[in-house]
Scaffold this motif. Structure first.
Motif, PDB file in Angstrom:
ATOM      1  N   MET A  83       0.850  -1.192   0.000  1.00 16.27           N
ATOM      2  CA  MET A  83       0.000   0.000   0.000  1.00 16.27           C
ATOM      3  C   MET A  83       0.886   1.242   0.000  1.00 16.27           C
ATOM      4  SD  MET A  83      -1.322  -0.423   3.932  1.00 16.27           S
ATOM      5  CE  MET A  83      -1.912  -2.051   3.559  1.00 16.27           C
ATOM      6  N   PRO A  84       0.324   2.372  -0.375  1.00 12.69           N
ATOM      7  CA  PRO A  84       1.121   3.601  -0.372  1.00 12.69           C
ATOM      8  C   PRO A  84       1.651   3.920   1.027  1.00 12.69           C
ATOM      9  CG  PRO A  84      -0.948   3.926  -1.537  1.00 12.69           C
ATOM     10  CD  PRO A  84      -1.031   2.593  -0.867  1.00 12.69           C
ATOM     11  N   ARG A  85       2.850   4.441   1.079  1.00 14.02           N
ATOM     12  CA  ARG A  85       3.477   4.797   2.353  1.00 14.02           C
ATOM     13  C   ARG A  85       2.609   5.762   3.158  1.00 14.02           C
ATOM     14  NH1 ARG A  85       8.595   5.340   0.971  1.00 14.02           N
ATOM     15  NH2 ARG A  85       9.139   3.363   1.906  1.00 14.02           N
ATOM     16  N   GLU A  86       1.850   6.618   2.456  1.00 17.06           N
ATOM     17  CA  GLU A  86       0.999   7.604   3.140  1.00 17.06           C
ATOM     18  C   GLU A  86      -0.030   6.945   4.061  1.00 17.06           C
ATOM     19  OE1 GLU A  86       0.877   7.683  -0.635  1.00 17.06           O
ATOM     20  OE2 GLU A  86       2.888   8.436  -0.214  1.00 17.06           O
ATOM     21  N   LEU A  87      -0.367   5.698   3.798  1.00 20.26           N
ATOM     22  CA  LEU A  87      -1.323   4.984   4.644  1.00 20.26           C
ATOM     23  C   LEU A  87      -0.659   4.398   5.888  1.00 20.26           C
ATOM     24  CD1 LEU A  87      -3.473   3.162   1.948  1.00 20.26           C
ATOM     25  CD2 LEU A  87      -3.975   5.290   3.170  1.00 20.26           C
ATOM     26  N   ILE A 134      -2.129 -15.043  13.132  1.00 28.82           N
ATOM     27  CA  ILE A 134      -2.275 -14.162  11.979  1.00 28.82           C
ATOM     28  C   ILE A 134      -1.015 -13.324  11.854  1.00 28.82           C
ATOM     29  CG2 ILE A 134      -3.566 -12.238  10.976  1.00 28.82           C
ATOM     30  CD1 ILE A 134      -5.995 -13.270  12.610  1.00 28.82           C
ATOM     31  N   VAL A 135      -0.399 -13.401  10.695  1.00 26.46           N
ATOM     32  CA  VAL A 135       0.800 -12.623  10.391  1.00 26.46           C
ATOM     33  C   VAL A 135       0.438 -11.735   9.210  1.00 26.46           C
ATOM     34  CG1 VAL A 135       3.181 -12.721   9.607  1.00 26.46           C
ATOM     35  CG2 VAL A 135       2.343 -14.401  11.247  1.00 26.46           C
ATOM     36  N   ASP A 136       0.443 -10.441   9.448  1.00 28.70           N
ATOM     37  CA  ASP A 136       0.026  -9.473   8.437  1.00 28.70           C
ATOM     38  C   ASP A 136       1.222  -8.578   8.107  1.00 28.70           C
ATOM     39  OD1 ASP A 136      -1.231  -7.453   6.918  1.00 28.70           O
ATOM     40  OD2 ASP A 136      -3.080  -7.640   8.069  1.00 28.70           O
ATOM     41  N   LEU A 137       1.868  -8.879   6.989  1.00 29.78           N
ATOM     42  CA  LEU A 137       3.040  -8.118   6.554  1.00 29.78           C
ATOM     43  C   LEU A 137       2.583  -7.044   5.587  1.00 29.78           C
ATOM     44  CD1 LEU A 137       6.063  -7.561   6.376  1.00 29.78           C
ATOM     45  CD2 LEU A 137       6.209  -9.352   4.634  1.00 29.78           C
ATOM     46  N   ARG A 138       2.810  -5.801   5.963  1.00 33.95           N
ATOM     47  CA  ARG A 138       2.419  -4.657   5.144  1.00 33.95           C
ATOM     48  C   ARG A 138       3.673  -3.910   4.724  1.00 33.95           C
ATOM     49  NH1 ARG A 138      -2.877  -2.539   8.467  1.00 33.95           N
ATOM     50  NH2 ARG A 138      -3.861  -4.604   8.584  1.00 33.95           N
ATOM     51  N   VAL A 139       3.804  -3.709   3.431  1.00 38.72           N
ATOM     52  CA  VAL A 139       4.992  -3.051   2.901  1.00 38.72           C
ATOM     53  C   VAL A 139       4.555  -1.875   2.035  1.00 38.72           C
ATOM     54  CG1 VAL A 139       5.151  -4.631   0.940  1.00 38.72           C
ATOM     55  CG2 VAL A 139       7.188  -3.448   1.719  1.00 38.72           C
ATOM     56  N   ALA A 140       5.318  -0.810   2.096  1.00 38.41           N
ATOM     57  CA  ALA A 140       5.022   0.363   1.279  1.00 38.41           C
ATOM     58  C   ALA A 140       5.311   0.056  -0.185  1.00 38.41           C
ATOM     59  CB  ALA A 140       5.845   1.561   1.746  1.00 38.41           C
ATOM     60  N   GLU A 141       4.390   0.440  -1.057  1.00 35.26           N
ATOM     61  CA  GLU A 141       4.586   0.232  -2.493  1.00 35.26           C
ATOM     62  C   GLU A 141       5.895   0.848  -2.969  1.00 35.26           C
ATOM     63  OE1 GLU A 141       0.061   0.169  -4.254  1.00 35.26           O
ATOM     64  OE2 GLU A 141       1.017   2.108  -3.908  1.00 35.26           O
ATOM     65  N   GLN A 142       6.269   1.978  -2.395  1.00 32.94           N
ATOM     66  CA  GLN A 142       7.494   2.650  -2.795  1.00 32.94           C
ATOM     67  C   GLN A 142       8.727   1.786  -2.544  1.00 32.94           C
ATOM     68  OE1 GLN A 142       4.942   3.870  -1.095  1.00 32.94           O
ATOM     69  NE2 GLN A 142       4.612   6.048  -1.468  1.00 32.94           N
ATOM     70  N   ASP A 143       8.654   0.899  -1.547  1.00 32.48           N
ATOM     71  CA  ASP A 143       9.770   0.003  -1.263  1.00 32.48           C
ATOM     72  C   ASP A 143       9.886  -1.118  -2.296  1.00 32.48           C
ATOM     73  OD1 ASP A 143      10.291   1.542   0.968  1.00 32.48           O
ATOM     74  OD2 ASP A 143       9.338   0.139   2.364  1.00 32.48           O
ATOM     75  N   LEU A 144       8.800  -1.382  -2.997  1.00 33.16           N
ATOM     76  CA  LEU A 144       8.782  -2.441  -4.010  1.00 33.16           C
ATOM     77  C   LEU A 144       9.062  -1.928  -5.414  1.00 33.16           C
ATOM     78  CD1 LEU A 144       5.559  -4.331  -2.848  1.00 33.16           C
ATOM     79  CD2 LEU A 144       7.938  -4.939  -2.357  1.00 33.16           C
ATOM     80  N   ALA A 145       8.875  -0.636  -5.605  1.00 32.78           N
ATOM     81  CA  ALA A 145       9.001  -0.042  -6.945  1.00 32.78           C
ATOM     82  C   ALA A 145      10.375  -0.340  -7.540  1.00 32.78           C
ATOM     83  CB  ALA A 145       8.770   1.459  -6.886  1.00 32.78           C
ATOM     84  N   GLY A 146      10.360  -0.887  -8.744  1.00 37.09           N
ATOM     85  CA  GLY A 146      11.595  -1.146  -9.476  1.00 37.09           C
ATOM     86  C   GLY A 146      12.319  -2.419  -9.095  1.00 37.09           C
TER      87      GLY A 146
END
Length: 134
Positions: A47-51, A67-79
């Motif tokens: 999800m976007p870092r802003e969230l 329950i393991v919920d891993l949330r990563v900023a889309e910006q960290d995945l870009a490229g």
């Protein structure tokens, strides 16, 4: 131990495919942990870092599921390639599972807690989700 995954992603990254990869490769984990009656459910989200994505791990006693919920900023995945994303997510996921197995609400023995961690790490290693030094 039962195993399940889900994903909730934006347009950046391969998180949905990676969640599917975990699910498809979980048979050995399930077999190795069959003495543990509960379940492990992994959610991968981008999800976007802003969230302000914040990951968590918690044991739900009512449903007998970690329950393991891993949330990563889309910006960290870009490229990043899918391989690079695996190596980014793998150590974080392992840390969350390790933290989750320490839950005081889970009725697991020390041996069961260790078994879950070891077998989850083994699954991630076989999938090349962990750097060689882990």
């Amino acid at each position: 131990m039962e195993f399940g995954t889900t994903s909730d992603t934006g347009w950046i990254g391969d998180v949905r495919e990676l969640a599917h990869e975990l699910s498809e490769s979980s048979a050995a984990f399930v077999q190795a942990t069959e003495s543990v009656s509960d379940a492990l459910f992994v959610a991968l989200r981008s999800m976007p870092r802003e969230l302000a994505p914040r990951s968590f791990a918690r044991f739900e006693r009512r449903d007998a599921v970690l329950i393991v919920d891993l949330r990563v900023a889309e910006q960290d995945l870009a490229g990043l390639t899918a391989d690079e994303q695996r190596r980014l997510l793998g150590p974080q996921l392992l840390a969350l599972v390790s933290r989750g197995t320490k839950s005081r609400t889970a009725a697991w023995s020390q041996e069961e807690r260790s078994l879950i961690r070891v077998e989850f790490e083994r699954m991630l290693s076989k999938l090349n989700w962990l750097p060689a030094e882990v």
